[in-house]
Enzyme design. Structure first.
Site, PDB file in Angstrom:
ATOM      1  N   HIS A  20      29.294  33.842  40.291  1.00 42.95           N
ATOM      2  CA  HIS A  20      30.038  35.097  40.409  1.00 42.95           C
ATOM      3  C   HIS A  20      31.449  34.862  40.952  1.00 42.95           C
ATOM      4  O   HIS A  20      32.445  35.283  40.334  1.00 42.95           O
ATOM      5  CB  HIS A  20      29.246  36.029  41.344  1.00 42.95           C
ATOM      6  CG  HIS A  20      29.895  37.363  41.563  1.00 42.95           C
ATOM      7  ND1 HIS A  20      29.443  38.515  40.953  1.00 42.95           N
ATOM      8  CD2 HIS A  20      30.947  37.748  42.337  1.00 42.95           C
ATOM      9  CE1 HIS A  20      30.193  39.538  41.332  1.00 42.95           C
ATOM     10  NE2 HIS A  20      31.109  39.096  42.184  1.00 42.95           N
ATOM     11  N   GLU A  21      31.534  34.191  42.090  1.00 42.78           N
ATOM     12  CA  GLU A  21      32.840  34.009  42.729  1.00 42.78           C
ATOM     13  C   GLU A  21      33.753  33.100  41.906  1.00 42.78           C
ATOM     14  O   GLU A  21      34.973  33.301  41.864  1.00 42.78           O
ATOM     15  CB  GLU A  21      32.669  33.469  44.143  1.00 42.78           C
ATOM     16  CG  GLU A  21      31.867  34.373  45.071  1.00 42.78           C
ATOM     17  CD  GLU A  21      32.408  35.783  45.174  1.00 42.78           C
ATOM     18  OE1 GLU A  21      33.608  36.009  44.871  1.00 42.78           O
ATOM     19  OE2 GLU A  21      31.639  36.698  45.538  1.00 42.78           O
ATOM     20  N   HIS A  39      35.546  35.117  39.311  1.00 42.15           N
ATOM     21  CA  HIS A  39      36.782  35.704  39.845  1.00 42.15           C
ATOM     22  C   HIS A  39      37.902  34.662  39.888  1.00 42.15           C
ATOM     23  O   HIS A  39      39.041  34.929  39.487  1.00 42.15           O
ATOM     24  CB  HIS A  39      36.546  36.191  41.281  1.00 42.15           C
ATOM     25  CG  HIS A  39      35.781  37.465  41.397  1.00 42.15           C
ATOM     26  ND1 HIS A  39      36.128  38.602  40.719  1.00 42.15           N
ATOM     27  CD2 HIS A  39      34.680  37.788  42.146  1.00 42.15           C
ATOM     28  CE1 HIS A  39      35.287  39.578  41.037  1.00 42.15           C
ATOM     29  NE2 HIS A  39      34.404  39.103  41.900  1.00 42.15           N
TER      30      HIS A  39
END
Length: 590
Positions: free
Chosen positions: A382-383, A386
């Site tokens: 997820h990170e 980003h």
């Protein structure tokens, strides 16, 4: 990996604290120089070009200063020197906002026609044409220089409501101590929330939840007044800037049509049946006579004792996202090997996870608290989603268009999670592993799509009440939250008194009309993932182009590049269908 390679290297940004302070000092000098040109910002094409260069340099420096300061503090929140830098950065941001608050009104006195004339005289200004179009579109909402300066100060005052809530929630609410079924003494608090609601003992889960929500309930009058003040500030700010309402103000800042919000809420309200079915399945499989919200997080399928090393997690993320291209994989490897990531929990380290980053020459950074669980593997994916969105936008866009909007922010992160989910599912060795992944997908959609839409529904109604002159009272807010839980989750959820207090623990309500973007983000990413696997290379190409666009256009238009029209209800309907189909698969396995 060695211990040092699992710590991020923030000193790539500023080698010493003294260097950081020196850049801050230079930046404030630049601010004073720009402020000294008040009344002359756009007296000629050359003057406007100088204004643009000065302002961009200030913003570039300030972003780097703030990213370093908050990240440096987060890695050790007991470090008083790091806290001092963080406070200095925050104070500088407020000072700069006040000193330069005259700029928008002064520039707004000009017109788009004048700007285009200036472009003919100073061709470098053409870069800012889209920015100028958006800027002059807001002309009716910009106040005088004196009023804008006052609104900056009022904004700082408005932020006090969230600070009051944070102080109350963290420092003042007295929560009891409980004994777990395993005999461990545990202080009831938000930090223990996930672990407690994952406990297999239903009575303990319910007892913990009652104690946690009861803590907020004991202060329900104070929290209601705090939230009421925050909503009134939102309404005041919107009316002062001549917007029809607070929601219009919030959405207009990102050029999001209000129908996007309306489509989300109305479409989800009309499609709660799959969620009701899921709650019914959970109640039956868990063998519970009464199903409470405290039962929502306990797994239907045991994950077993499987743990992942960080190296294994990295390998899974690389394999799962390989479909996005070799250059994408190479940047991921840079992040993993070149100390972009602070991996493990540590003494006084901030909890949770995030991705952050300033513009070039800097790269993104990721904070994790990796603990070897499957969830922590998904958090890594997820990170990094980003971070790569930031990386490719920075590499492709000029500073003014590099930063993407919050509306687009959750797309790249949740798409990486979906790619990881599909990869793990396709390599599952047993029905239990498949069921575990299906459960995770359903829980993610429940919490990110259905639950955040319910919260968006709640804050839409609370703001409407205040705009109609109605007071927000404890019974009003608790009653509204109770009704929404009954609507969204259905008859099998026991909506008791304690669940009615739940709204009072949600910090995001102090950032108005923010949470709906979690729901639109996952809707967009699931639609894009479906498109990638359906179209192959074409779908990947369109998505990869989206990752390079930053904020170069309005969010709705940028997502169309990836093949998704968020102005229509279709992505929301697609998400409902994915939830329904996933639930059907799980029902066959259980």
């Amino acid at each position: 990996m060695s211990n040092v390679n699992t710590r991020w290297n923030l000193r790539e940004m500023f080698a010493t604290d003294d260097e950081w302070r020196e850049v801050l000092s230079k930046t404030m000098t630049m601010v004073d120089a720009l402020a000294a040109r008040k009344g002359k910002l756009a007296e000629s094409a050359a003057a406007l070009w100088e204004t643009a260069k000065q302002y961009e340099s200030i913003q570039q420096n300030l972003a780097a200063l703030f990213v370093f300061a908050h990240s440096n503090f987060d890695q050790d929140m007991s470090d008083s020197t790091a806290k001092g830098l963080f406070e200095s950065a925050s104070s500088a941001g407020t000072q700069i906002g006040e000193k330069l608050s005259f700029m928008a009104p002064e520039l707004m006195a000009h017109s788009m026609e004048e700007f285009r004339k200036f472009c003919g005289e100073q061709p470098e200004l053409k870069l800012y044409e889209r920015f100028a179009e958006d800027f002059f579109e807001k002309k009716e909402h910009v106040l005088s220089a004196e009023m804008e300066n006052l609104m900056v100060r009022m904004g700082d005052l408005g932020g006090s409501f969230q600070k009051i809530f944070n102080d109350l929630a963290v420092n003042d609410i007295q929560f009891p101590e409980l004994t777990t079924p395993e005999g461990e003494k545990v202080k009831v608090c938000e930090a223990e929330y996930g672990r407690a609601l994952d406990n297999p003992d239903a009575d303990y889960r319910h007892e913990f939840y009652k104690a946690l929500l009861g803590g907020y309930g004991n202060h329900i009058n104070t929290i209601t007044s705090t939230y009421y003040g925050s909503v009134k500030h939102d309404v005041f700010d919107a009316k002062s800037h001549r917007y029809a309402n607070a929601r219009s103000h919030a959405l207009h800042n990102n050029h999001i049509p209000e129908k996007v919000y309306d489509n989300l809420v109305s479409t989800v309200r009309e499609n709660t049946e799959p969620m009701h079915r899921y709650i019914s399945l959970r109640k039956r499989v868990l063998g519970l006579e009464d199903y409470h919200f405290s039962d929502m997080m306990v797994p239907l399928v045991k994950a077993g004792d499987k743990k992942y090393t960080y190296e294994e997690a990295c390998e899974l993320v690389l394999k799962a996202t390989a479909i996005l291209g070799e250059d994408y994989t190479n940047v991921l490897k840079q992040a993993m090997e070149n100390r972009w990531i602070d991996v493990y929990p540590g003494p006084n380290k901030r909890s949770g996870a995030y991705s952050t980053g300033a513009y070039l020459p800097h790269h993104p950074y990721v904070l994790l608290n990796f603990n070897g669980t499957l969830d922590s593997v998904f958090t890594l994916a997820h990170e990094l989603g980003h971070s790569l969105h930031t990386y490719f936008s920075n590499q492709t866009q000029p500073l003014i268009y590099a930063d993407y909007s919050i509306f687009c922010a959750e797309v790249a992160s949740t798409l990486n999670e979906e790619l990881l989910s599909r990869y793990l599912f396709s390599h599952s060795q047993s029905n239990d592993e498949k069921a575990l992944l299906l459960c995770k997908k359903l829980d993610d959609i429940r919490s990110t799509f259905y639950r955040q839409t319910m919260f968006a529904d709640f804050e839409m109604q609370t703001h409407q009440m205040v705009e109609e002159g109605k007071p927000l009272l404890p019974n009003t807010l608790c009653g509204l939250h109770k009704e929404l839980n009954e609507l969204y989750y259905g008859p099998d959820l026991d909506v008791d008194e304690f669940l009615s207090y739940e709204w009072a623990r949600i910090p995001h309500f102090y950032r108005a009309f923010y949470v709906y973007q979690y729901a639109t983000g996952i809707s967009a990413s699931l639609s894009i993932a479906e498109r990638i696997f359906r179209l192959g290379e074409e779908g990947v190409r369109d998505y990869r182009k989206f990752l390079t666009t930053g904020g170069s256009n309005h969010p709705i238009e940028l997502l169309k590049i990836a093949g998704v029209d968020m102005a229509s209800p279709q992505p929301v309907l697609d998400t409902v269908k994915i939830f329904r189909d996933t639930l059907s698969e799980l029902e066959k396995l259980l």
